[in-house]
Motif scaffolding. Structure first.
Motif, PDB file in Angstrom:
ATOM      1  N   VAL A  90       0.805  -1.246   0.012  1.00  0.00           N
ATOM      2  CA  VAL A  90      -0.081   0.058  -0.037  1.00  0.00           C
ATOM      3  C   VAL A  90       0.904   1.093  -0.063  1.00  0.00           C
ATOM      4  CG1 VAL A  90      -1.695   1.329   1.253  1.00  0.00           C
ATOM      5  CG2 VAL A  90      -1.930  -1.192   1.064  1.00  0.00           C
TER       6      VAL A  90
ATOM      7  N   LEU B 189       2.750   1.751  -3.400  1.00  0.00           N
ATOM      8  CA  LEU B 189       1.891   2.176  -4.306  1.00  0.00           C
ATOM      9  C   LEU B 189       1.651   3.749  -4.235  1.00  0.00           C
ATOM     10  CD1 LEU B 189      -0.739  -0.806  -5.030  1.00  0.00           C
ATOM     11  CD2 LEU B 189       1.017   0.083  -6.621  1.00  0.00           C
ATOM     12  N   MET B 190       1.135   4.023  -2.891  1.00  0.00           N
ATOM     13  CA  MET B 190       0.938   5.557  -2.870  1.00  0.00           C
ATOM     14  C   MET B 190       2.160   6.369  -3.107  1.00  0.00           C
ATOM     15  SD  MET B 190      -1.080   5.323   0.907  1.00  0.00           S
ATOM     16  CE  MET B 190      -1.857   7.126   0.949  1.00  0.00           C
TER      17      MET B 190
ATOM     18  N   SER C 117     -11.131  14.421 -20.731  1.00  0.00           N
ATOM     19  CA  SER C 117     -10.920  14.809 -19.347  1.00  0.00           C
ATOM     20  C   SER C 117      -9.770  15.967 -19.310  1.00  0.00           C
ATOM     21  CB  SER C 117     -10.260  13.554 -18.561  1.00  0.00           C
ATOM     22  OG  SER C 117     -11.242  12.465 -18.620  1.00  0.00           O
ATOM     23  N   TYR C 118      -8.880  15.602 -20.180  1.00  0.00           N
ATOM     24  CA  TYR C 118      -7.631  16.785 -20.006  1.00  0.00           C
ATOM     25  C   TYR C 118      -8.311  18.177 -20.685  1.00  0.00           C
ATOM     26  CZ  TYR C 118      -4.009  14.316 -18.229  1.00  0.00           C
ATOM     27  OH  TYR C 118      -3.239  13.405 -17.430  1.00  0.00           O
TER      28      TYR C 118
ATOM     29  N   LEU D 196      -8.468  21.162 -18.768  1.00  0.00           N
ATOM     30  CA  LEU D 196      -7.441  21.561 -18.221  1.00  0.00           C
ATOM     31  C   LEU D 196      -6.608  22.377 -19.079  1.00  0.00           C
ATOM     32  CD1 LEU D 196      -8.032  19.204 -16.357  1.00  0.00           C
ATOM     33  CD2 LEU D 196      -5.842  18.174 -16.066  1.00  0.00           C
TER      34      LEU D 196
ATOM     35  N   VAL E 111       2.408   6.562  -7.010  1.00  0.00           N
ATOM     36  CA  VAL E 111       1.163   7.427  -7.667  1.00  0.00           C
ATOM     37  C   VAL E 111       1.702   9.175  -7.128  1.00  0.00           C
ATOM     38  CG1 VAL E 111      -1.127   7.900  -7.264  1.00  0.00           C
ATOM     39  CG2 VAL E 111      -0.724   5.716  -7.265  1.00  0.00           C
ATOM     40  N   LYS E 112       2.059   9.183  -5.879  1.00  0.00           N
ATOM     41  CA  LYS E 112       2.393  10.356  -5.635  1.00  0.00           C
ATOM     42  C   LYS E 112       3.470  10.986  -6.595  1.00  0.00           C
ATOM     43  CE  LYS E 112       2.303  13.926  -2.317  1.00  0.00           C
ATOM     44  NZ  LYS E 112       2.993  14.835  -3.098  1.00  0.00           N
TER      45      LYS E 112
ATOM     46  N   PRO F  15       0.346  15.017 -16.570  1.00  0.00           N
ATOM     47  CA  PRO F  15       0.059  15.261 -15.486  1.00  0.00           C
ATOM     48  C   PRO F  15      -1.161  14.864 -14.630  1.00  0.00           C
ATOM     49  CG  PRO F  15       0.144  17.085 -16.981  1.00  0.00           C
ATOM     50  CD  PRO F  15       0.426  15.857 -17.849  1.00  0.00           C
ATOM     51  N   ARG F  16      -1.235  14.532 -13.655  1.00  0.00           N
ATOM     52  CA  ARG F  16      -2.592  14.108 -13.176  1.00  0.00           C
ATOM     53  C   ARG F  16      -3.727  15.198 -12.247  1.00  0.00           C
ATOM     54  NH1 ARG F  16      -1.644   8.679 -11.697  1.00  0.00           N
ATOM     55  NH2 ARG F  16      -0.045   8.142 -13.129  1.00  0.00           N
TER      56      ARG F  16
ATOM     57  N   PRO G  26     -11.859   9.258 -24.110  1.00  0.00           N
ATOM     58  CA  PRO G  26     -12.710   9.749 -22.896  1.00  0.00           C
ATOM     59  C   PRO G  26     -11.334  10.619 -21.972  1.00  0.00           C
ATOM     60  CG  PRO G  26     -13.350   7.696 -22.957  1.00  0.00           C
ATOM     61  CD  PRO G  26     -12.109   7.943 -24.026  1.00  0.00           C
ATOM     62  N   ALA G  27     -10.214  10.096 -21.837  1.00  0.00           N
ATOM     63  CA  ALA G  27      -8.978  10.685 -21.322  1.00  0.00           C
ATOM     64  C   ALA G  27      -8.654  12.092 -21.830  1.00  0.00           C
ATOM     65  CB  ALA G  27      -7.830   9.865 -21.291  1.00  0.00           C
TER      66      ALA G  27
END
Lengths: 222, 145
Positions: A18, A21-22, A73-74, A77, A25-26, A199-200, A69-70
């Motif tokens: 965990v 993975l965090m 989503s961008y 932005l 992702v970060k 970028p997220r 779709p991505a």
């Protein structure tokens, strides 16, 4: 191995997964641009750009598919970036329709057809905003036609241009160009020629642009 | 055999945990099919405020622990509970794949990997059952009558 140490090991392993993975992702959201893959193709006269070509210091090239779709989503932005850096950022859109999206090529052609009447970006925005409306219909020409009317275009001219093979050829040539630049997913962004790891969040996207602007300022003052 | 199942459950746990973390950190997921955003942002991706991936992570963690218990205690009861959970998980996976293919119309890599792992756990779990816990002779006699 005793029971206690086995379960302690399992707990450590699970917590470890965990945490790792965090962190991953970060890290990937903080890093933004990790790979220094450069774009080989310079701006072309046929490219659609938004922003001021004369005053802008940084260029953001996006290879995208109107049906992905991505990419949708961008879209907000990128628009927010354009709003925030109206004089410093030049945004370029290049077509990269993916084969699994059946209406993607037609959507790109529709944007090009609107471009012939001077409204490429207006159609670009509508296509992303209404993506779910036209993605699954068997023949989207009628819907695209209604968007054209909504944008105040000449409907008959737009319908004729949808069938113009030279527009589809342009879409395909931009896609081939993307393939040459190792684009294999959408959206793919190049900021001043450097490929971004997507970028997220808006904040990390903005940070990348700010960094690129600082770099551009530094190199111009030297 | 039991190790194969344990490793599969662990991989499933990593997959579901990753999606859960991305969900809560609000990230955009790297995706080869182009459908991850559509699937993980769809109305089917959460039950109330709880993302399905979180439920998946708990499910894989339970199965992982249960399989280690089977390995340690050699009790068939634990294995039967595992099979029961897997039967439910397999049906749930079928439903989620159906949602992706026919309702949302987009595929998400991570979700398909999870469906594959759960299917493997269920099928292999059934195949390995009598190899890990062979029938006792008296039961075999009864079974053959």
């Amino acid at each position: 191995m005793s029971k206690t140490s086995l379960w302690a090991g399992v707990t450590v392993l699970v917590v470890g997964v965990v945490v790792v993975l965090m962190l991953l992702v970060k890290m990937s959201s903080d890093l933004g641009s990790g790979s220094a893959v450069s774009l080989k193709t310079a701006l072309a006269a046929t490219d659609w750009t938004r922003g001021s070509a004369s005053s802008s210091k940084v260029t953001l090239i996006e290879y995208a598919d109107f049906q992905c779709p991505a990419c949708a989503s961008y879209h907000p932005l990128v628009k927010e970036l354009e709003r925030e850096f109206p004089n410093d950022l030049l945004v370029v859109y290049r077509h990269f329709p993916l084969p699994q999206h059946k209406n993607a090529v037609m959507a790109s052609v529709a944007a090009e057809a609107a471009g012939k009447q001077g409204k490429f970006w207006e159609m670009h925005d509508v296509l992303f905003e209404k993506q779910t409306e036209w993605s699954d219909v068997s023949d989207p020409k009628e819907l695209f036609g209604s968007y054209a009317i909504f944008l105040g275009l000449n409907g008959a001219q737009f319908a004729a241009d949808l069938l113009d093979p030279s527009l589809e050829a342009k879409v395909n040539s931009q896609k081939l160009d993307g393939v040459k630049n190792n684009v294999n997913s959408t959206p793919t962004f190049f900021l001043d020629g450097v490929r971004l790891v997507n970028p997220r969040s808006y904040a990390s996207f903005k940070e990348l642009v700010v960094d690129a602007l600082e770099k551009a300022d530094k190199s111009s003052s030297n | 055999m039991i190790y194969t199942l344990i490793v599969l459950a662990f991989l499933g746990f990593i997959d579901a945990t990753y999606l859960t973390i991305e969900h809560f950190m609000g990230g955009i997921i790297p995706c080869t099919t182009g459908g991850c955003e559509a699937v993980t942002n769809s109305v089917y991706a959460t039950i109330g405020p709880v993302p399905i991936s979180l439920i998946g992570a708990f499910y894989y963690l339970s199965v992982f622990v249960l399989l280690i218990l089977v390995h340690q205690e050699k009790k068939e009861l634990y294995y039967k509970i595992f099979l029961l959970i897997e039967a439910g998980a397999f049906l749930t996976s079928l439903f989620l794949v159906y949602l992706q293919l026919f309702v949302i119309g987009q595929i998400c890599d991570y979700c398909m990997v999870s469906a594959g792992i759960t299917t493997s756990l269920f099928v292999l779990g059934l195949l390995f059952w009598r190899k890990i816990f062979p029938l006792k002779p008296i039961e075999q006699e009864v079974a053959s009558v």
